[in-house]
Design an enzyme around this catalytic site. Structure first.
Site, PDB file in Angstrom:
ATOM      1  N   HIS A 176      38.461  41.578  38.902  1.00 54.52           N
ATOM      2  CA  HIS A 176      39.374  41.316  40.019  1.00 54.52           C
ATOM      3  C   HIS A 176      40.266  40.116  39.711  1.00 54.52           C
ATOM      4  CE1 HIS A 176      37.066  37.770  41.396  1.00 54.52           C
ATOM      5  NE2 HIS A 176      35.973  38.483  41.180  1.00 54.52           N
ATOM      6  N   CYS A 219      31.290  38.458  37.901  1.00 52.04           N
ATOM      7  CA  CYS A 219      32.465  39.315  37.768  1.00 52.04           C
ATOM      8  C   CYS A 219      33.319  38.913  36.569  1.00 52.04           C
ATOM      9  CB  CYS A 219      33.311  39.248  39.029  1.00 52.04           C
ATOM     10  SG  CYS A 219      32.585  40.084  40.448  1.00 52.04           S
TER      11      CYS A 219
END
Length: 211
Positions: free
Chosen positions: A166, A179
């Site tokens: 992201h 992430c």
């Protein structure tokens, strides 16, 4: 480190907000001479991955599918920078390669690299998993349910527990909760070219130390 540098070496989320973790500097060196073959005029700004280099990389497990050309990035990229160029690249299968050791993401379509950037990844307390992950979902305006509604724009979910690629504030000294963080503009471009089911391959690296 660029994939080209990996090739020459062979020869001779529950995700969200970043934490203040010391990370090694990620740089992208110039294309090694042995692989600096100019791509056809139809695809300027590229270099060809030679058959010999490709064979070595696939035999060693650094690649699991053919790569034809790489973006000709001759200056080091630093945090927040990226390159994106898909001119002349035909439609076809798209996949993503992430090297945690070199902190580099590469996006490929039809065997040609179309984007690359320096990334953030997980700290020791919440390491980024390695392996092959099909994209499970695309969420354009997502917020973390685990980390105080931290924004996760252009989320590409990879695992059932929320590990994703992201958009992030990619800068020195930051890490994620597992992430893969990429520059926001890069995240938007990546989001637009991939679909659910496309492969993301994450190669291992040494996790950053706590401070």
């Amino acid at each position: 480190m660029r994939l080209e540098a990996v090739l020459i070496a062979v020869l001779g989320l529950a995700g969200g907000g970043a934490a203040a973790i010391s990370l090694p500097q990620a740089l992208k060196p110039a294309m090694p001479v042995h692989a600096a073959v100019t791509a056809p005029a139809l695809m300027p700004g590229r270099v060809v991955v030679t058959p010999a280099d490709l064979h070595q990389a696939m035999a060693s497990g650094l690649l699991d599918r053919p790569v034809k050309t790489m973006l000709d990035v001759r200056s080091p990229l630093t945090y927040g920078e990226f390159r994106w160029d898909e001119k002349g690249v035909p439609a076809g299968p798209t996949w993503v390669r992430i090297d945690l050791k070199s902190q580099i993401i590469s996006v490929f379509r039809s065997g040609h690299e179309i984007g690359t950037a320096v990334i953030l990844y997980g700290a020791e307390s919440k390491e980024t998993p390695v392996g092959k992950f099909p994209i499970q979902a695309k969420l354009k305006d997502h917020h973390s349910a685990t980390y105080d509604q931290a924004p996760m724009p252009y989320t590409l979910r990879l695992t059932g527990d929320g590990v994703s690629i992201h958009g992030s504030n990619v800068r020195w000294g930051y890490a994620t909760h597992g992430c893969i963080g990429v520059p926001l503009a890069f995240a938007a471009k990546l989001f637009s070219v991939v679909k659910a089911g496309d492969d993301v391959v994450i190669l291992p690296g040494k996790a950053p130390a706590k401070v």
